[in-house]
Design a protein around this motif. Structure first.
Motif, mmCIF file in Angstrom:
data_model
loop_
_atom_site.group_PDB
_atom_site.id
_atom_site.type_symbol
_atom_site.label_atom_id
_atom_site.label_comp_id
_atom_site.label_asym_id
_atom_site.label_seq_id
_atom_site.Cartn_x
_atom_site.Cartn_y
_atom_site.Cartn_z
ATOM 1 N N TYR A 5 -2.787 2.974 -19.421
ATOM 2 C CA TYR A 5 -2.721 1.518 -19.321
ATOM 3 C C TYR A 5 -1.289 1.003 -19.385
ATOM 4 N N PHE B 115 -0.377 1.200 -15.801
ATOM 5 C CA PHE B 115 -1.131 0.183 -15.066
ATOM 6 C C PHE B 115 -0.471 -1.190 -15.241
ATOM 7 N N TYR C 154 2.653 -1.271 -13.147
ATOM 8 C CA TYR C 154 2.324 -1.410 -11.732
ATOM 9 C C TYR C 154 2.001 -2.862 -11.386
ATOM 10 N N THR C 155 1.280 -3.533 -12.276
ATOM 11 C CA THR C 155 0.838 -4.900 -12.031
ATOM 12 C C THR C 155 2.008 -5.845 -11.795
ATOM 13 N N ILE D 129 -10.759 8.823 -12.631
ATOM 14 C CA ILE D 129 -10.482 7.562 -11.944
ATOM 15 C C ILE D 129 -9.138 6.997 -12.399
ATOM 16 N N GLN D 130 -8.813 7.159 -13.682
ATOM 17 C CA GLN D 130 -7.526 6.679 -14.185
ATOM 18 C C GLN D 130 -6.382 7.532 -13.647
ATOM 19 N N SER E 111 -1.763 7.711 -9.856
ATOM 20 C CA SER E 111 -1.017 8.342 -8.759
ATOM 21 C C SER E 111 -0.662 7.356 -7.656
ATOM 22 N N TYR E 112 -1.220 6.159 -7.712
ATOM 23 C CA TYR E 112 -1.057 5.196 -6.625
ATOM 24 C C TYR E 112 0.383 4.709 -6.482
ATOM 25 N N ASP E 113 1.115 4.618 -7.601
ATOM 26 C CA ASP E 113 2.427 3.981 -7.527
ATOM 27 C C ASP E 113 3.464 4.741 -8.358
ATOM 28 N N LEU F 8 -6.350 8.999 -10.742
ATOM 29 C CA LEU F 8 -6.182 8.612 -9.339
ATOM 30 C C LEU F 8 -5.437 7.281 -9.230
ATOM 31 N N LEU F 9 -5.780 6.326 -10.093
ATOM 32 C CA LEU F 9 -5.098 5.037 -10.084
ATOM 33 C C LEU F 9 -3.625 5.198 -10.472
ATOM 34 N N THR G 160 0.811 -1.220 0.000
ATOM 35 C CA THR G 160 0.000 0.000 0.000
ATOM 36 C C THR G 160 0.846 1.273 0.000
#
Length: 258
Positions: free
Chosen positions: A129, A132, A135-136, A102-103, A108-110, A105-106, A50
């Motif tokens: 993407y 994304f 990140y995965t 929403i994209q 900014s997560y990592d 915000l996602l 997290t």
């Protein structure tokens, strides 16, 4: 920014494999720090999953081990990770204007140093993407490395743990060297950044600042100066990217026909 979301996601996953391997090795030492601070393996895993931030987590675990309070930990983490605010601002300029909130915000997560590096290096606008996909692959590498470090770190010899901690620096060099070889201005900025970073560890007053504060100051001064002296014309940049894509497609078609 040609290609489907699926193709960009797959490309991000491929590009992040070396980062994930580096994270897996480097976060071993983080797991040891978490164990010394009294965290269980699951708690250490959850923290890294997290909050993917090496310096911030190390600082947090160290302060917790020293008996620091909630407010002290919060302030320390804020200062240590403040550079990610600058990275996020820069990355937001790479996104198409119609990117959904929403994209954003996602995304900014990592925003770590390495994932920011490969994302900002994408020619033209950034398809979210791509990040994304990166990140995965990268995030589990960091989280599971912390878990394994908590479980087995104390068993490994000290010289092995020390060697693992160097891996991240080599991986970061692999991110910045290829684009620097293609762009003399970027190469100059990289060299200036290295010299200034070393100077900041020796100069009076400045050397007493935290690592996060030094990074923010250097980023603002060097990146701001480069942006003023060598601005990029987005229209010209997009034209070059389009021409490059057309040439690559023509080359692939000619190779296929031959």
């Amino acid at each position: 920014m040609r290609g489907t979301n699926k193709s960009w996601f797959a490309k991000g996953m491929r590009d992040a494999i070396p980062i994930a391997l580096g994270y897996l090795a480097v976060s071993f030492t983080l797991g040891i720090a978490a164990k010394n601070a009294g965290f269980t393996p699951f708690q250490a895993f959850l923290v890294s999953f997290t909050n993917n931030a090496s310096a911030g987590e190390f600082a947090g675990f160290t302060l917790i081990a020293a008996g620091g309070g909630y407010l002290e930990v919060a302030i320390l983490i804020l200062i240590t990770n403040a550079r990610y605010l600058l990275m996020s601002c820069a990355l937001s300029q790479k996104l198409p204007p119609d990117t959904p909130m929403i994209q954003r915000l996602l995304l900014s997560y990592d925003v770590t140093d390495e994932l920011f590096g490969i994302s900002v290096a994408v020619p033209g606008k950034l398809n979210p993407y791509y990040s994304f996909g990166a990140y995965t692959v990268a995030l589990p590498g960091w989280a599971f490395g912390t878990l394994f470090g908590t479980l087995m770190g104390s068993i490994l010899p000290a010289n092995v743990v020390s060697a693992l901690s160097v891996g991240l620096y080599g991986m970061f060099l692999a991110i910045i060297i290829p684009p620097a070889r293609k762009n003399k201005i970027l190469a100059g900025v990289v060299l200036i950044s290295m010299g200034a970073s070393f100077a900041f560890t020796k100069l009076p007053v400045v050397h007493t600042l935290s690592t996060g504060t030094k990074t923010i100051l250097l980023t603002i001064l060097i990146a701001g100066g480069a942006a003023i002296l060598f601005p990029i014309n987005e229209e010209e940049d997009d034209t070059k990217n389009t021409e490059s894509s057309v040439l690559n497609n023509n080359e692939r078609q000619a190779s296929h026909e031959s």
